[in-house]
Design a protein around this motif. Structure first.
Motif, PDB file in Angstrom:
ATOM      1  N   GLY A  59       0.667  -1.247  -0.433  1.00 17.99           N
ATOM      2  CA  GLY A  59       0.050   0.247   0.208  1.00 17.99           C
ATOM      3  C   GLY A  59       0.754   1.151   0.035  1.00 17.99           C
ATOM      4  O   GLY A  59      -0.026   2.092   0.284  1.00 17.99           O
ATOM      5  N   PHE A  60       2.052   1.130   0.011  1.00 18.36           N
ATOM      6  CA  PHE A  60       3.048   2.390   0.416  1.00 18.36           C
ATOM      7  C   PHE A  60       3.298   2.708  -1.317  1.00 18.36           C
ATOM      8  O   PHE A  60       3.067   2.448  -2.501  1.00 18.36           O
ATOM      9  N   ASP A  61       2.762   4.552  -1.602  1.00 17.56           N
ATOM     10  CA  ASP A  61       2.577   5.197  -2.634  1.00 17.56           C
ATOM     11  C   ASP A  61       3.791   5.845  -3.181  1.00 17.56           C
ATOM     12  O   ASP A  61       4.286   6.472  -1.363  1.00 17.56           O
ATOM     13  N   PRO A  62       4.771   5.310  -4.055  1.00 14.41           N
ATOM     14  CA  PRO A  62       6.203   6.505  -3.410  1.00 14.41           C
ATOM     15  C   PRO A  62       6.202   7.885  -4.672  1.00 14.41           C
ATOM     16  O   PRO A  62       7.003   8.748  -4.062  1.00 14.41           O
ATOM     17  N   SER A  63       4.323   8.056  -4.633  1.00 15.01           N
ATOM     18  CA  SER A  63       4.493   9.580  -4.926  1.00 15.01           C
ATOM     19  C   SER A  63       4.139  10.250  -3.664  1.00 15.01           C
ATOM     20  O   SER A  63       3.750  11.546  -4.014  1.00 15.01           O
ATOM     21  N   GLY A  64       3.062   9.747  -2.635  1.00 15.99           N
ATOM     22  CA  GLY A  64       2.595  10.373  -1.724  1.00 15.99           C
ATOM     23  C   GLY A  64       3.149  10.928  -0.945  1.00 15.99           C
ATOM     24  O   GLY A  64       4.658  10.872  -0.447  1.00 15.99           O
ATOM     25  N   ALA A  65       2.632  12.090   0.166  1.00 18.17           N
ATOM     26  CA  ALA A  65       3.031  12.435   1.212  1.00 18.17           C
ATOM     27  C   ALA A  65       3.986  11.470   2.367  1.00 18.17           C
ATOM     28  O   ALA A  65       4.611  11.667   2.756  1.00 18.17           O
ATOM     29  N   GLU A  66       3.535  10.387   2.204  1.00 12.13           N
ATOM     30  CA  GLU A  66       4.266   9.803   3.193  1.00 12.13           C
ATOM     31  C   GLU A  66       5.929   8.882   2.921  1.00 12.13           C
ATOM     32  O   GLU A  66       6.776   8.915   3.348  1.00 12.13           O
ATOM     33  N   ALA A  67       5.968   9.248   0.841  1.00 10.55           N
ATOM     34  CA  ALA A  67       7.278   9.075   0.332  1.00 10.55           C
ATOM     35  C   ALA A  67       7.788   9.851   0.795  1.00 10.55           C
ATOM     36  O   ALA A  67       9.195  10.524   1.152  1.00 10.55           O
ATOM     37  N   ASP A  68       7.437  10.875   0.895  1.00  4.77           N
ATOM     38  CA  ASP A  68       8.231  12.291   0.861  1.00  4.77           C
ATOM     39  C   ASP A  68       8.660  12.483   2.568  1.00  4.77           C
ATOM     40  O   ASP A  68       9.923  12.457   3.025  1.00  4.77           O
ATOM     41  N   ALA A  69       7.965  11.627   3.393  1.00  6.37           N
ATOM     42  CA  ALA A  69       8.275  11.531   4.883  1.00  6.37           C
ATOM     43  C   ALA A  69      10.250  11.095   5.142  1.00  6.37           C
ATOM     44  O   ALA A  69      10.902  11.146   5.661  1.00  6.37           O
ATOM     45  N   VAL A  70       8.965   9.578   4.098  1.00  2.00           N
ATOM     46  CA  VAL A  70      10.344   8.849   4.647  1.00  2.00           C
ATOM     47  C   VAL A  70      11.804   9.113   3.858  1.00  2.00           C
ATOM     48  O   VAL A  70      13.063   8.903   4.607  1.00  2.00           O
ATOM     49  N   LEU A  71      11.929  10.011   2.500  1.00  2.00           N
ATOM     50  CA  LEU A  71      12.805  10.986   2.133  1.00  2.00           C
ATOM     51  C   LEU A  71      13.395  11.909   2.763  1.00  2.00           C
ATOM     52  O   LEU A  71      14.732  11.779   3.325  1.00  2.00           O
ATOM     53  N   ASN A  72      12.478  12.798   3.636  1.00  2.00           N
ATOM     54  CA  ASN A  72      13.253  13.730   4.109  1.00  2.00           C
ATOM     55  C   ASN A  72      13.117  12.753   5.786  1.00  2.00           C
ATOM     56  O   ASN A  72      15.072  13.082   6.208  1.00  2.00           O
ATOM     57  N   ALA A  73      13.170  11.479   6.498  1.00  2.00           N
ATOM     58  CA  ALA A  73      13.893  11.177   7.480  1.00  2.00           C
ATOM     59  C   ALA A  73      15.245  10.052   6.966  1.00  2.00           C
ATOM     60  O   ALA A  73      16.274  10.354   8.544  1.00  2.00           O
TER      61      ALA A  73
END
Length: 112
Positions: free
Chosen positions: A1-15
């Motif tokens: 269910g992970f969306d590589p273009s969503g807000a969760e992806a941005d949070a992961v990249l930032n972390a």
């Protein structure tokens, strides 16, 4: 269910970038890991990405490897598609369909 273009992806990249890591291994499967790497390249240009696909599954022993001869012939992808066609055959076909366009763009980038 992970969306590589969503807000969760941005949070992961930032972390990951804030952790001080210089390299991230992505094991999301195609094409999600490639999409996340492309997004990460833009959002976090100092962070490198390696798409390892099922590599973690192989290391963990949860996914069997192809027979040695198949691996030597560089046909493990075909063996895997045959062992789970419902899940992988369509994915591999879609990836193969976009490969020529990517190859042309890569050649143009090298030329320029």
């Amino acid at each position: 269910g992970f969306d590589p273009s969503g807000a969760e992806a941005d949070a992961v990249l930032n972390a990951v970038a804030q952790s001080g890591a210089g390299l991230a291994f992505l094991a999301l499967g195609a094409p999600k890991q490639e999409r996340l790497a492309a997004r990460g390249r833009v959002r976090q240009p100092r962070l490198g990405f390696v798409s390892i696909g099922a590599g973690l599954d192989f290391l963990a022993g949860t996914q069997p490897r192809a027979p040695r001869l198949v691996r030597r012939l560089a046909l493990e992808w075909l063996w895997r598609a045959g062992s789970d066609p419902a899940r992988l055959a369509g994915r591999y076909a879609r990836c193969a369909a976009i490969l020529p366009g990517h190859a042309v763009r890569a050649l143009r980038m090298r030329r320029d």
